[in-house]
Design an enzyme around this catalytic site. Structure first.
Site, short mmCIF file in Angstrom:
data_model
loop_
_atom_site.label_atom_id
_atom_site.label_comp_id
_atom_site.label_asym_id
_atom_site.label_seq_id
_atom_site.Cartn_x
_atom_site.Cartn_y
_atom_site.Cartn_z
N THR A 45 -70.93 -111.17 -57.54
CA THR A 45 -72.28 -110.63 -57.51
C THR A 45 -72.33 -109.25 -58.18
O THR A 45 -71.30 -108.70 -58.57
CB THR A 45 -72.78 -110.49 -56.06
OG1 THR A 45 -72.02 -109.47 -55.41
CG2 THR A 45 -72.64 -111.81 -55.29
N HIS A 84 -72.80 -106.52 -56.75
CA HIS A 84 -72.38 -105.51 -55.79
C HIS A 84 -71.39 -104.52 -56.42
O HIS A 84 -71.48 -103.31 -56.21
CB HIS A 84 -71.75 -106.20 -54.57
CG HIS A 84 -71.36 -105.29 -53.47
ND1 HIS A 84 -72.27 -104.71 -52.62
CD2 HIS A 84 -70.14 -104.85 -53.07
CE1 HIS A 84 -71.64 -103.96 -51.74
NE2 HIS A 84 -70.34 -104.01 -52.00
#
Length: 159
Positions: A88, A90
């Site tokens: 992701t 992130h």
């Protein structure tokens, strides 16, 4: 007139500076190696007055480092962490936030705050950079911080 300020690996400061290390608890198998590398580099140069603090993660490092820098107890703060890319976005947010936060904290406090956060694509890349050898990035972060301390000691701010 030229002024020479010693740099790593020959750098020795007198008196030895009091330093802080802030270490992320994420990826402790990696950050432990970075911490050991930093402590080893400092000890090799007679810098033994070092306080070590844990941080929840890399994202929290800027705030904790800024507080330590503002405390007046430390001439330098070394931030150590590891963010490994996943599936992701992130990784990008944490890496960018920590990077900009540390830069802003350093500029706001005028205390050297070293960026020793690995931002790697794989765990193996992180392992390679945290091994007990001359390429350990914790050693490099300690060197950068102490070199900055030496510079600031030799070039006082204009008041």
């Amino acid at each position: 007139m030229s002024k020479h300020i010693p740099v790593a690996p020959d750098l020795r400061l007198s008196p030895a500076p009091k330093m802080a290390i802030v270490v992320s608890r994420f990826n402790t198998n990696i950050t432990g190696g970075l911490k050991n590398g930093s402590l080893e580099w400092l000890e090799e140069r007679g810098i033994t007055d070092v306080d070590v603090y844990d941080a929840p993660g890399a994202f929290e490092l800027p705030l904790l480092a800024q507080r330590l820098a503002k405390s007046g107890k430390y001439e330098g703060v070394i931030c150590l962490g590891c963010v490994i890319k996943g599936d992701t976005a992130h990784f990008e947010f944490i890496s960018l936030g920590a990077t900009i936060g540390i830069m802003q904290a350093q500029l706001a406090t005028e205390v050297p705050i070293a960026f020793g956060i690995l931002t790697t694509y794989t765990e193996q890349q992180a392992v390679d950079r945290s091994r007990k050898d001359a390429e350990n990035k914790g050693r490099e972060a300690a060197a950068a911080c102490v070199e900055s301390v030496a510079f600031l000691r030799n070039v006082p701010a204009r008041t």
